[in-house]
Scaffold this motif. Sequence first.
Motif, PDB file in Angstrom:
ATOM      1  N   TYR A   4       0.874  -1.177   0.000  1.00 37.36           N
ATOM      2  CA  TYR A   4       0.000   0.000   0.000  1.00 37.36           C
ATOM      3  C   TYR A   4       0.909   1.225   0.000  1.00 37.36           C
ATOM      4  O   TYR A   4       1.596   1.487   0.969  1.00 37.36           O
ATOM      5  N   LEU A   5       0.918   1.962  -1.106  1.00 32.71           N
ATOM      6  CA  LEU A   5       1.811   3.103  -1.283  1.00 32.71           C
ATOM      7  C   LEU A   5       1.089   4.419  -1.052  1.00 32.71           C
ATOM      8  O   LEU A   5       0.002   4.631  -1.586  1.00 32.71           O
ATOM      9  N   VAL A  10      -1.329  10.284  -7.231  1.00 32.42           N
ATOM     10  CA  VAL A  10      -1.656   8.918  -7.649  1.00 32.42           C
ATOM     11  C   VAL A  10      -2.043   8.871  -9.129  1.00 32.42           C
ATOM     12  O   VAL A  10      -1.582   7.996  -9.866  1.00 32.42           O
ATOM     13  N   LEU A  50      -2.861   2.164  -3.566  1.00 33.35           N
ATOM     14  CA  LEU A  50      -2.245   3.478  -3.501  1.00 33.35           C
ATOM     15  C   LEU A  50      -3.210   4.487  -2.900  1.00 33.35           C
ATOM     16  O   LEU A  50      -4.427   4.312  -2.977  1.00 33.35           O
TER      17      LEU A  50
END
Length: 62
Positions: A4-5, A10, A50
């Motif tokens: 999970y960034l 995004v 993200l």
Amino acid sequence: MTPYLTIAGVMTAFDWYAQAFGAVPGRILQMPDGVVAFAEMRIGDAFVMLCDESPAFQNQGP
């Protein structure tokens, strides 16, 4: 395990991940102010989650 960034931008990152890794965007939850609260993309058989940096969510990217 699914990474999970938290990153700034995004929607812009999707283009880069698509060119670099052949990523395909999935579901996206975008807030009324334009902040992406949740997004997913698929790279091969793997999923990556993200979200945008946001003081409201108290998260910050590297």
